[in-house]
Write a protein that holds these residues in place. Structure first.
Motif, PDB file in Angstrom:
ATOM      1  N   ASN A 325       0.816  -1.063   0.018  1.00 20.52           N
ATOM      2  CA  ASN A 325      -0.030   0.054   0.014  1.00 20.52           C
ATOM      3  C   ASN A 325       0.952   1.035   0.065  1.00 20.52           C
ATOM      4  O   ASN A 325       1.358   1.591   0.874  1.00 20.52           O
ATOM      5  CB  ASN A 325      -0.928  -0.029   1.118  1.00 20.52           C
ATOM      6  CG  ASN A 325      -1.608   1.254   1.550  1.00 20.52           C
ATOM      7  OD1 ASN A 325      -1.844   2.135   0.473  1.00 20.52           O
ATOM      8  ND2 ASN A 325      -1.805   1.699   2.933  1.00 20.52           N
ATOM      9  N   GLY A 436      -6.143   3.864   0.914  1.00 22.05           N
ATOM     10  CA  GLY A 436      -5.198   3.086   1.449  1.00 22.05           C
ATOM     11  C   GLY A 436      -5.898   1.825   2.190  1.00 22.05           C
ATOM     12  O   GLY A 436      -5.642   0.686   2.267  1.00 22.05           O
ATOM     13  N   LYS A 440      -6.477  -2.058   1.657  1.00 27.44           N
ATOM     14  CA  LYS A 440      -6.029  -3.058   2.608  1.00 27.44           C
ATOM     15  C   LYS A 440      -7.272  -3.888   2.968  1.00 27.44           C
ATOM     16  O   LYS A 440      -6.932  -4.881   3.096  1.00 27.44           O
ATOM     17  CB  LYS A 440      -5.679  -2.511   3.947  1.00 27.44           C
ATOM     18  CG  LYS A 440      -3.992  -1.746   3.615  1.00 27.44           C
ATOM     19  CD  LYS A 440      -3.310  -1.403   5.118  1.00 27.44           C
ATOM     20  CE  LYS A 440      -4.033  -0.161   5.629  1.00 27.44           C
ATOM     21  NZ  LYS A 440      -3.243   0.433   6.773  1.00 27.44           N
TER      22      LYS A 440
END
Length: 446
Positions: A325, A436, A440
């Motif tokens: 990421n 982000g 995830k």
């Protein structure tokens, strides 16, 4: 009559400015064209700050003695034009915070890339050394909020060009300029020179006892320095030559020199990997030496530093495919650094709100390292134009989940899926953190 301070924008910096202004006895009014976070509304109400959301009441704004402008609002905004036409002074939130910081010292960090990492590392070194300090600015709390709620003797501040645009007296004891690459040109009339000038405002008020730490390998910075006269202490850092004072890396060793002190460490001791992070670490160590932090403390801190969320953050390995990421890569140069550090074949997730990107900068690295490109944005035409015929496949997706699933489909065991978008996130997400986190989450759901 009391001094009327109008705050435009009700994000972290705007609310911080409002709270500080109120505490200092100003008549404060905050206005936001959008809608405020509930937490911020509660804080404003509790502090008895008058505010509006969902639009601007022009006459209330134009009654200001001074306006604090959110860094996100461009000069071409009609309201800003009206404020300027009425000769009302406009400042940034960091200028307001500076006004009331007292005797506190400031370490200020700017640059196109590496600001957050370097700011966090300097803060970590200072904390490791036992200094009473705060992490402020573009990262964490707004500078103004920190001054209002929990003042400290030292502030480590990440500062963007947008924040520097509206300073008047702001001055840091130690200023760092990491690099300058083409970024945010949409805000600077598409003139690189305007953006360079903006970054150099960090030393606008530098005094003879202040320090300016800068990347001597960045030609944009060194060319600009030839055009200006500075009355401050220059501390360059380099991998190309050995400055008398400052720092350099030769082979695998970093050497720091300040006054009569000299110290050398191996770059293998650094927690942060990659050439760009060697520059960031070197800059941070020089700043720490200027602050008279003991060498042993600096060394411990750079060895055990944990890198940031959304910055080359290893998320998981799923069936032999590694997911990284790097959502904080909001410009092409950041993506260049990410690709440069890759040693396995890459599935690259690109895209978002374009800021005048030149994808030619990463063309060679894409040719060399990228197997497939997964676009994640509303308009991906520029990415297709840059890479069609160079990489196959290139596909379009419109969510983090779709992008992760498509990337996993194209990846083989031993590959890396790298989210390094090279763009702002505002087309599909609230901000790069939201992008982000959704990435995830999608990886965890595979």
């Amino acid at each position: 009559m009391s001094y009327r301070l109008v705050i435009l924008g009700g994000g972290e910096s705007g609310v911080g400015a409002a709270l500080l202004g109120k505490q200092q006895g100003y008549d404060v009014f905050l206005s936001d064209a959008g809608y405020l976070n509930e937490r911020y509304k509660t804080q404003l109400s509790e502090s008895r700050v008058e505010f509006e959301e969902g639009g601007h009441t022009i006459h209330k704004i134009l009654s200001a003695d001074e306006v604090v402008k959110s860094p996100g609002i461009p000069e071409k905004n009609e309201l800003i034009k009206a404020i300027r036409a009425n000769s009302i002074p406009v400042i940034s939130e960091i200028e307001l915070a500076y006004r009331f910081k007292g005797d506190a010292k400031i370490i200020a960090i700017t640059g196109s890339n590496g600001k957050s990492t370097t700011t966090s590392l300097i803060y970590h070194i200072c904390k490791t050394a036992g200094l009473d300090c705060a992490l402020v600015g573009n990262i964490g709390y707004s500078f103004a909020r920190q001054v209002a709620e929990d003042p400290k003797p030292l502030y480590v501040a990440e500062i963007s060009s947008f924040q520097l645009d509206d300073i008047k007296d702001f001055r840091a004891d130690v200023s760092l300029l990491l690099n300058i690459t083409e970024d945010h040109l949409d805000r600077y009339e598409y003139k690189f020179e305007n953006y360079i000038d903006s970054k150099f405002r960090i030393i606008l008020n530098a005094a003879s006892n202040d320090y300016f730490i800068y990347n001597a390998d960045d030609e944009v910075i060194t060319n600009k320095l030839k055009q200006i006269t500075l009355h401050t202490n220059l501390l360059p850092f380099s991998m190309n030559y050995e400055p008398n004072e400052g720092g350099y890396i030769k082979g695998n060793n970093m050497t720091l020199r300040l006054h009569d002190e000299r110290t050398t460490w191996s770059v293998y001791d650094f927690a942060l990997k990659g050439k760009h992070n060697q520059y960031n670490t070197m800059a941070s160590c020089i700043a720490a030496m200027v602050m008279d932090i003991r060498k042993e403390k600096i060394r411990v801190a750079v060895t055990d530093f944990q890198s940031l969320e959304h910055r080359m953050e290893r998320v998981a390995t799923v069936r032999g495919v590694e997911f990284i990421n790097d959502s904080k890569a909001t410009n092409v140069n950041s993506t260049w650094y990410a690709l440069e550090s890759m040693e396995k074949p890459v599935i690259l997730i690109l895209g978002g709100q374009d800021k005048g990107n030149d994808y030619g900068l990463i063309e060679d690295l894409v040719k060399e390292k990228v197997k497939a490109i997964v676009c994640m944005g509303v308009d991906n035409s520029k990415i297709h134009k840059a890479f069609d015929g160079l990489v196959s496949p290139i596909i379009d997706t419109a969510s983090a989940e779709d992008a992760v699933n498509a990337s996993f489909h194209f990846a083989d065991k031993g590959d890396v899926v790298l989210l390094s978008p090279a763009c702002a996130s505002f087309d599909l997400f609230k901000n790069y953190e939201d992008r982000g986190r959704q990435f995830k989450e999608a990886v965890k759901n595979l």
